[in-house]
Design an enzyme around this catalytic site. Structure first.
Site, PDB file in Angstrom:
ATOM      1  N   ILE A 121       6.285  45.185  -2.961  1.00  0.00           N
ATOM      2  CA  ILE A 121       5.481  44.368  -2.061  1.00  0.00           C
ATOM      3  C   ILE A 121       6.435  43.524  -1.226  1.00  0.00           C
ATOM      4  O   ILE A 121       7.364  42.906  -1.762  1.00  0.00           O
ATOM      5  CB  ILE A 121       4.449  43.502  -2.811  1.00  0.00           C
ATOM      6  CG1 ILE A 121       3.580  42.726  -1.809  1.00  0.00           C
ATOM      7  CG2 ILE A 121       5.098  42.583  -3.844  1.00  0.00           C
ATOM      8  CD1 ILE A 121       2.287  42.200  -2.398  1.00  0.00           C
ATOM      9  N   SER A 130       8.555  30.609   1.021  1.00  0.00           N
ATOM     10  CA  SER A 130       7.283  30.344   0.358  1.00  0.00           C
ATOM     11  C   SER A 130       6.119  30.173   1.331  1.00  0.00           C
ATOM     12  O   SER A 130       4.964  30.266   0.934  1.00  0.00           O
ATOM     13  CB  SER A 130       7.412  29.084  -0.513  1.00  0.00           C
ATOM     14  OG  SER A 130       8.364  29.281  -1.536  1.00  0.00           O
ATOM     15  N   ILE A 155      13.422  42.129  -1.525  1.00  0.00           N
ATOM     16  CA  ILE A 155      12.324  42.982  -1.964  1.00  0.00           C
ATOM     17  C   ILE A 155      12.714  43.775  -3.212  1.00  0.00           C
ATOM     18  O   ILE A 155      13.546  44.690  -3.151  1.00  0.00           O
ATOM     19  CB  ILE A 155      11.874  43.939  -0.837  1.00  0.00           C
ATOM     20  CG1 ILE A 155      11.603  43.156   0.456  1.00  0.00           C
ATOM     21  CG2 ILE A 155      10.650  44.724  -1.281  1.00  0.00           C
ATOM     22  CD1 ILE A 155      10.612  42.011   0.329  1.00  0.00           C
ATOM     23  N   GLU A 242       0.831  37.218 -10.904  1.00  0.00           N
ATOM     24  CA  GLU A 242       2.265  37.360 -10.662  1.00  0.00           C
ATOM     25  C   GLU A 242       3.037  36.255 -11.379  1.00  0.00           C
ATOM     26  O   GLU A 242       4.085  36.503 -11.989  1.00  0.00           O
ATOM     27  CB  GLU A 242       2.557  37.299  -9.159  1.00  0.00           C
ATOM     28  CG  GLU A 242       4.042  37.404  -8.840  1.00  0.00           C
ATOM     29  CD  GLU A 242       4.348  37.382  -7.346  1.00  0.00           C
ATOM     30  OE1 GLU A 242       5.517  37.190  -6.989  1.00  0.00           O
ATOM     31  OE2 GLU A 242       3.412  37.560  -6.552  1.00  0.00           O
ATOM     32  N   GLN A 279      26.922  19.859 -36.937  1.00  0.00           N
ATOM     33  CA  GLN A 279      25.636  19.228 -36.652  1.00  0.00           C
ATOM     34  C   GLN A 279      25.198  19.446 -35.196  1.00  0.00           C
ATOM     35  O   GLN A 279      24.024  19.705 -34.931  1.00  0.00           O
ATOM     36  CB  GLN A 279      25.705  17.726 -36.945  1.00  0.00           C
ATOM     37  CG  GLN A 279      24.361  17.028 -36.814  1.00  0.00           C
ATOM     38  CD  GLN A 279      24.457  15.534 -37.037  1.00  0.00           C
ATOM     39  OE1 GLN A 279      25.071  14.837 -36.238  1.00  0.00           O
ATOM     40  NE2 GLN A 279      23.873  15.058 -38.126  1.00  0.00           N
ATOM     41  N   GLN A 336      26.638  27.146 -23.712  1.00  0.00           N
ATOM     42  CA  GLN A 336      27.636  26.133 -24.074  1.00  0.00           C
ATOM     43  C   GLN A 336      28.190  26.371 -25.477  1.00  0.00           C
ATOM     44  O   GLN A 336      29.381  26.165 -25.728  1.00  0.00           O
ATOM     45  CB  GLN A 336      27.004  24.737 -23.976  1.00  0.00           C
ATOM     46  CG  GLN A 336      27.971  23.589 -24.192  1.00  0.00           C
ATOM     47  CD  GLN A 336      28.930  23.396 -23.024  1.00  0.00           C
ATOM     48  OE1 GLN A 336      28.703  23.922 -21.941  1.00  0.00           O
ATOM     49  NE2 GLN A 336      30.003  22.656 -23.253  1.00  0.00           N
ATOM     50  N   LEU A 337      27.338  26.834 -26.367  1.00  0.00           N
ATOM     51  CA  LEU A 337      27.776  27.059 -27.746  1.00  0.00           C
ATOM     52  C   LEU A 337      28.688  28.278 -27.880  1.00  0.00           C
ATOM     53  O   LEU A 337      29.372  28.441 -28.887  1.00  0.00           O
ATOM     54  CB  LEU A 337      26.558  27.213 -28.661  1.00  0.00           C
ATOM     55  CG  LEU A 337      25.718  25.938 -28.848  1.00  0.00           C
ATOM     56  CD1 LEU A 337      24.495  26.227 -29.697  1.00  0.00           C
ATOM     57  CD2 LEU A 337      26.549  24.817 -29.471  1.00  0.00           C
ATOM     58  N   GLY A 364       7.300  31.781  -6.073  1.00  0.00           N
ATOM     59  CA  GLY A 364       6.987  30.386  -5.737  1.00  0.00           C
ATOM     60  C   GLY A 364       7.943  29.472  -6.474  1.00  0.00           C
ATOM     61  O   GLY A 364       8.054  29.522  -7.703  1.00  0.00           O
TER      62      GLY A 364
END
Length: 377
Positions: A121, A130, A155, A242, A279, A336-337, A364
Site C-alpha cells: 500500500i 503523516s 513502501i 494496522e 544486582q 546495555q547488558l 503514525g
C-alpha cells in the site's frame, strides 16, 4: 491470553514450524540482498499462511485477526523483520475485502492468498508523511481509465509487489474529500517504475522501496470500491487494525529481547561470576520483564476488543504508542547488558535494537498517536 483457543494453538505449531524453517536460516542473506526470496510468498501460500483472516470464498483462510496475531508472534520469535507479511495479510487484503466490489475481491484476493500476487500500500510521499490529506499523487479520470502521476516512498514490499493500492487525489482541489484508493497491477504496466530499495538502519531484509508513477494508466474498475473520494475514510477505518498489527509485533520483539538477554547474562561472566548475579542486571531485567507483562496484558485486551469489533481509533493509538515506546526502552536496556557485544551486528540484540526504532514512526508517529488520544480527553 483470553483470545487463544485450541484451534489457534494448533495453528501456532504450523506458523512456528514455517518460521523456523523458512525465515530463521536466511536472515543474514536477506539483509544483504535487501529483500526476502520471492518464492517465500508462494511457499507461504501453499501452506495456507496468506490472507489468514479473509473469507474462504475469496481464497483466504477464513480465520480471524487472532490468526494474524499468532503468525506475527511466531515471525518475531525467530527474529525475522524482513518478510512483509503484516502488510500483505493484515492491511492490504483487508482494504480489498472491506471496500472492494465483488469483482475486485474475486480478481485479487485468491492470487494474494496463493502468493501469486505480493501486495503493498502506497501512502507516504517524499514530501508528505503523516498528513495524508496533503498527498500530491494524482489519479485523474480520463474516459474509461485513471492516469496516475506521482511518487511514493518507504513502501514495504515495494520491490516485489505485483499489486499496489495507491492513495491518490482524484480531485486535486479537495483535501480529504479528494483522496481515492486506486489499485495498480504492476506487471507490464507502462510508466510504473520501482526506485531503489532504501538503505535503512534496521529491518534491512525488508524491501522498503521508492515507487514512481509517470502517466500510469489503469482501468477505471481499479478504483477501490468504485466510488471516488472515499479513500481518506477508508484509510482512517483501517488504521486501527494496522496499528494493532504493529503493537503485536512490538510486544513479541520486546519479549524476544528480554529472553535473549536473560540467556546471555546467565552464560556471560564478569569478575568471576555470571552477569545475572549482579544486582543491576537482575533489577534491569526485572523492569524489562514487567514492561513485557504489562504490555502483553494491554495488547491482549485490545486484541479481544478488536475481535468483537469494539477497538476504536483511540484504543488503537494507545496500544500502538504504549507498546512501541516500551519496546524502544526495553531493547535499549537489554542491549546495555550485552556491553560491547551489543553493538556488534552479529548479535541478535543489535538487530532487535535497530529494528525497534522505526516502530515509533511508521503507522503514525508517537506524536500523532498522542494527538489522536488527546482529542478524546
Amino acid at each position: 491470553m483470553t483470545w487463544l483457543d485450541e484451534d489457534l494453538s494448533a495453528f501456532r505449531e504450523l506458523a512456528r514450524s514455517f518460521c523456523e524453517k523458512e525465515l530463521a536460516p536466511h536472515q543474514e542473506r536477506w539483509a544483504q540482498e535487501k529483500q526476502v526470496d520471492r518464492e517465500l510468498w508462494n511457499k507461504a501460500g501453499d501452506v495456507g499462511l496468506l490472507c489468514l483472516s479473509i473469507p474462504e470464498e475469496h481464497g483466504g483462510g477464513g480465520g480471524t485477526f487472532a490468526h494474524e496475531a499468532v503468525l506475527l508472534q511466531e515471525q518475531a520469535r525467530v527474529g525475522d523483520d524482513a518478510w512483509g507479511v503484516a502488510v500483505h495479510n493484515g492491511i492490504v487484503a483487508h482494504y480489498i475485502n472491506s471496500y472492494g466490489t465483488p469483482e475486485q475481491k474475486q480478481r485479487w484476493l485468491p492470487k494474494m492468498a496463493s502468493g501469486e500476487l505480493v501486495s503493498a500500500i502506497a501512502m507516504t510521499e517524499p514530501g508528505t508523511g503523516s498528513d495524508l490529506q496533503g498527498i500530491k499523487t494524482k489519479a485523474i479520470r480520463t474516459g474509461d481509465s485513471y492516469v496516475i502521476n506521482g511518487a511514493k516512498t518507504f513502501i514495504t514490499n515495494g520491490a516485489q509487489a505485483g499489486l499496489i493500492i495507491v492513495a491518490a487525489k482524484t480531485n486535486p482541489e479537495e483535501k480529504a474529500a479528494g483522496v481515492s484508493l486506486v489499485v495498480v497491477e504492476t506487471e507490464g504496466t507502462e510508466g510504473f517504475r520501482r526506485g531503489r530499495v532504501l538503505d535503512k538502519i534496521g529491518m534491512k531484509g525488508q524491501d522498503t522501496a521508492e515507487l514512481f508513477f509517470d502517466n500510469v494508466t489503469v482501468p477505471a474498475e481499479n478504483l477501490l470500491g468504485g466510488v471516488e473520494g472515499q479513500g481518506f475514510v477508508q484509510l482512517m477505518q483501517q488504521l486501527p487494525q494496522e496499528r494493532l498489527v504493529i503493537a503485536v509485533s512490538a510486544v513479541a520483539a520486546m519479549d524476544l529481547a528480554v529472553q535473549l538477554t536473560i540467556q546471555y547474562t546467565k552464560e556471560r561472566t564478569a569478575f568471576g561470576r555470571p552477569l545475572f548475579g549482579f544486582q543491576n542486571t537482575k533489577f534491569t531485567l526485572a523492569d524489562a520483564a514487567t514492561e513485557v507483562a504489562v504490555s502483553k496484558a494491554f495488547l491482549d485486551q485490545c486484541i479481544t476488543r478488536h475481535l468483537k469489533g469494539e477497538l476504536d481509533v483511540t484504543g488503537a493509538a494507545m496500544v500502538k504508542m504504549w507498546t512501541t515506546e516500551r519496546l524502544g526502552k526495553v531493547a535499549d536496556s537489554c542491549l546495555q547488558l550485552f556491553g560491547g557485544y551489543g553493538f556488534m551486528t552479529e548479535y541478535p540484540i543489535a538487530k532487535a535494537w535497530t529494528s525497534a526504532r522505526v516502530q515509533r514512526i511508521f503507522g503514525g508517529t508517537t506524536e500523532i498517536m498522542k494527538e489522536i488520544i488527546a482529542r478524546t480527553l
